[in-house]
Design an enzyme around this catalytic site. Structure first.
Site, mmCIF file in Angstrom:
data_model
loop_
_atom_site.group_PDB
_atom_site.id
_atom_site.type_symbol
_atom_site.label_atom_id
_atom_site.label_comp_id
_atom_site.label_asym_id
_atom_site.label_seq_id
_atom_site.Cartn_x
_atom_site.Cartn_y
_atom_site.Cartn_z
ATOM 1 N N SER A 217 35.541 5.694 44.886
ATOM 2 C CA SER A 217 34.572 6.382 45.725
ATOM 3 C C SER A 217 35.257 6.935 46.986
ATOM 4 O O SER A 217 36.249 7.660 46.879
ATOM 5 C CB SER A 217 33.435 5.402 46.045
ATOM 6 O OG SER A 217 32.298 6.049 46.522
ATOM 7 N N ASP A 438 28.035 11.125 37.461
ATOM 8 C CA ASP A 438 28.084 10.321 38.689
ATOM 9 C C ASP A 438 27.228 10.966 39.775
ATOM 10 O O ASP A 438 27.362 12.156 40.061
ATOM 11 C CB ASP A 438 29.540 10.211 39.148
ATOM 12 C CG ASP A 438 29.753 9.175 40.247
ATOM 13 O OD1 ASP A 438 28.791 8.840 40.954
ATOM 14 O OD2 ASP A 438 30.892 8.720 40.394
ATOM 15 N N HIS A 466 28.766 4.921 38.470
ATOM 16 C CA HIS A 466 29.723 5.115 39.565
ATOM 17 C C HIS A 466 30.739 3.985 39.528
ATOM 18 O O HIS A 466 30.381 2.819 39.572
ATOM 19 C CB HIS A 466 28.963 5.097 40.892
ATOM 20 C CG HIS A 466 29.801 5.346 42.101
ATOM 21 N ND1 HIS A 466 30.506 6.510 42.290
ATOM 22 C CD2 HIS A 466 30.049 4.581 43.206
ATOM 23 C CE1 HIS A 466 31.135 6.464 43.459
ATOM 24 N NE2 HIS A 466 30.883 5.298 44.023
#
Length: 525
Positions: A217, A438, A466
């Site tokens: 991320s 995502d 994710h």
């Protein structure tokens, strides 16, 4: 990119934009003390006697890397040593980061060391760290008392009147002011560039000429900035669920809104396909009507006096990160709608959605980095116009996301100039891992990251969760293991099938576990 479902702000004194310091700081850098490893401090997450095989330490880094002999702060680090001796079979350090900004990397290091194939983990020392301001690092930022700031039910994030909007705006401005009053000396230095330079200080303290890095991320952005500033110090670089380096950060948050809306509609469609179990509607249109009717009712009558519309949003946003929680969300939703049962909704919110001092720390750091990295609109009219337009297109997330970031409109520290992220001939092959659906880090943003690094190749999982590696997809994990072992990457962008959709259940098994998605717990702080 960001966080899991958390809330609001931080501040500091106005200074100039971020200045690149690669050349001048290197010439004036002070020696870095070697890390001294020892027992880990006891926390609420560690068992009595500590976690076997985990060592802890601290690393001092400059508050301002342009002034290496000036004030310093302390980062908490941990290590799980590889089992092979430090010879040709040992591959050095694998540094890991779960993203945020504001997430602790200590638990992630333990997770990665335990979940990598044993033959790969044995060849690395897996090292985690709490970035500046986070968790066990010092200072750890906090701007409000979590028990009062997060006290439910909170104001509905979707304003119906200008009076509603004013109350939400006052809340954002007040939190920003509190952070500014407490952390004026720190906030000018809360940038991703400084975090990347902190990473290099950790590398030097470890005595490593090069390090390998696995970032999830927002952690992919740290990796991209580090690779830009220090390309010759990268041995392996894995970016899982990449952010767009071109849209830091206002546009990135706008890009999330339709992605989360699509993911929420996928959940509504899944619920409709299992109408025989949940009986909430046989089409996505019907389940969508049922969900928004529930949200509207909770505005007037919060479940148990606790779960109002904002708490419901927090809880169901988790479904945008991972479909493993869909059966649990549908179960408590159905019990509430069909039976008037609020107990399940309360229990699930308390387990997954409620927020504490750790969340407030993560939120303060999140804002301090996002608001400082780059400029944000200072006119609330700009925000209002963008959110009104986005709410018509993506009602599930638009206003909620706006208020999460709204303190940036009041940040007393001006946004800087983001690092110009780019590749270099000095970089090794880079592995990118990404799910096509995502929501938190949309696929198009990952493609932009890919274009910045000619040595990178992407493996795309045809799902929507994710954080795709070490989450149960054997195809993805084979690519990760091969790359970490010898640097092997696909010749071109390649695909892996998605994990099977979750099966509907009426009740979770004892303990309420979510199987492979313990990684999602780690990424959520």
């Amino acid at each position: 990119m960001k966080r899991f479902v958390r809330v609001v702000a931080a501040l500091g004194m106005l200074v100039g934009g971020v200045v690149g310091v690669q050349g001048s700081a290197a010439a004036r850098s002070r020696p870095v003390d070697a890390i001294v490893w020892g027992a880990c401090p006891q926390t609420k997450d560690t068992p009595p006697g500590g976690t076997p095989g985990v060592e802890c330490a601290t690393v001092r880094v400059p508050l301002d890397h342009r002034e290496p002999w000036g004030q310093s702060i302390t980062l908490a680090v941990n290590r799980i040593r590889g089992k092979v001796s430090r010879d040709a079979n040992h591959l050095g350090t694998l540094l890991v980061n779960p993203g945020g900004p504001g997430a602790s990397g200590l638990r992630l290091a333990e997770f990665v060391a335990a979940t990598l194939p044993a033959e790969v983990a044995a060849r690395y020392d897996v090292v985690g760290f709490d970035p500046r301001g986070v968790g066990s690092s010092r200072p750890a930022m906090r701007c409000a008392d979590a028990s009062s700031y997060y006290a439910p039910p909170r104001l509905d994030a979707v304003p119906r009147t200008r009076r509603d909007e004013r109350a939400l705006l006052d809340r954002a401005g007040d939190y920003a002011a509190r952070c500014g009053n407490l952390w004026a000396w720190l906030l000018p230095h809360m940038t991703t560039e400084n975090v990347a330079r902190d990473v290099d200080t950790i590398r030097a303290a470890l005595g490593e000429r090069q390090i390998s890095y696995l970032g999830y991320s927002y952690g992919t952005y740290i990796g991209g900035v580090y690779a830009t500033l220090f390309p010759d110090r990268v041995k392996r670089l894995v970016m899982d669920s990449s952010v767009s380096p071109d849209d830091v950060w206002y546009q990135s948050n706008l890009d999330q809104d339709p992605a989360f809306d699509r993911r929420h509609r996928a959940f509504l469609d899944w619920t409709a396909r299992h109408n025989s179990v949940y009986k909430l509607g046989g089409t996505a249109k019907e389940t969508g009507f049922a969900w928004y009717a529930m949200r509207s009712r909770l505005r007037d009558r919060p479940a148990g006096g606790v779960v109002g519309p904002s708490e419901l949003d927090d809880l169901f946003t988790l479904g945008g990160y991972t479909d493993r929680i869909w059966p649990e969300l549908a179960r408590v939703w159905a019990a509430y709608v069909r039976e008037g049962d609020v107990k399940g909704l309360l229990e699930t919110y308390n387990r997954f959605g409620s927020q504490d001092a750790e969340d407030e720390n993560g939120y303060a750091v999140y804002l301090s980095v996002q608001c400082r990295d780059a400029a944000w609109p200072r006119s609330w009219d700009t925000w209002r116009q963008d959110m009104a337009r986005m709410h018509r297109r993506a009602p599930f997330m638009a206003w909620q996301n706006a208020w999460f970031n709204a303190p940036c409109a009041f940040w007393p520290v001006g946004g800087g100039k983001p690092v110009d992220v780019h590749g270099s001939p000095k970089l090794p092959p880079i592995l990118m891992l990404q799910s096509r659906g995502d929501a938190a880090t949309p696929y198009q943003g990952a493609l932009r990251m890919l274009r910045h690094f000619p040595t990178a190749r992407m493996v795309v999982e045809e799902g929507g969760n994710h954080g795709v590696s070490l989450a149960g997809n054997r195809c993805v994990d084979r690519h990760l293991a091969a790359y970490l072992t010898d640097g092997t990457i696909p010749a071109r962008t390649t695909a892996c099938a998605a994990l099977p959709e979750p099966r509907p259940v009426v009740r979770l098994a004892a303990g309420g576990g979510l199987g492979h998605d313990r990684l999602t717990d780690v990424l959520s702080r």
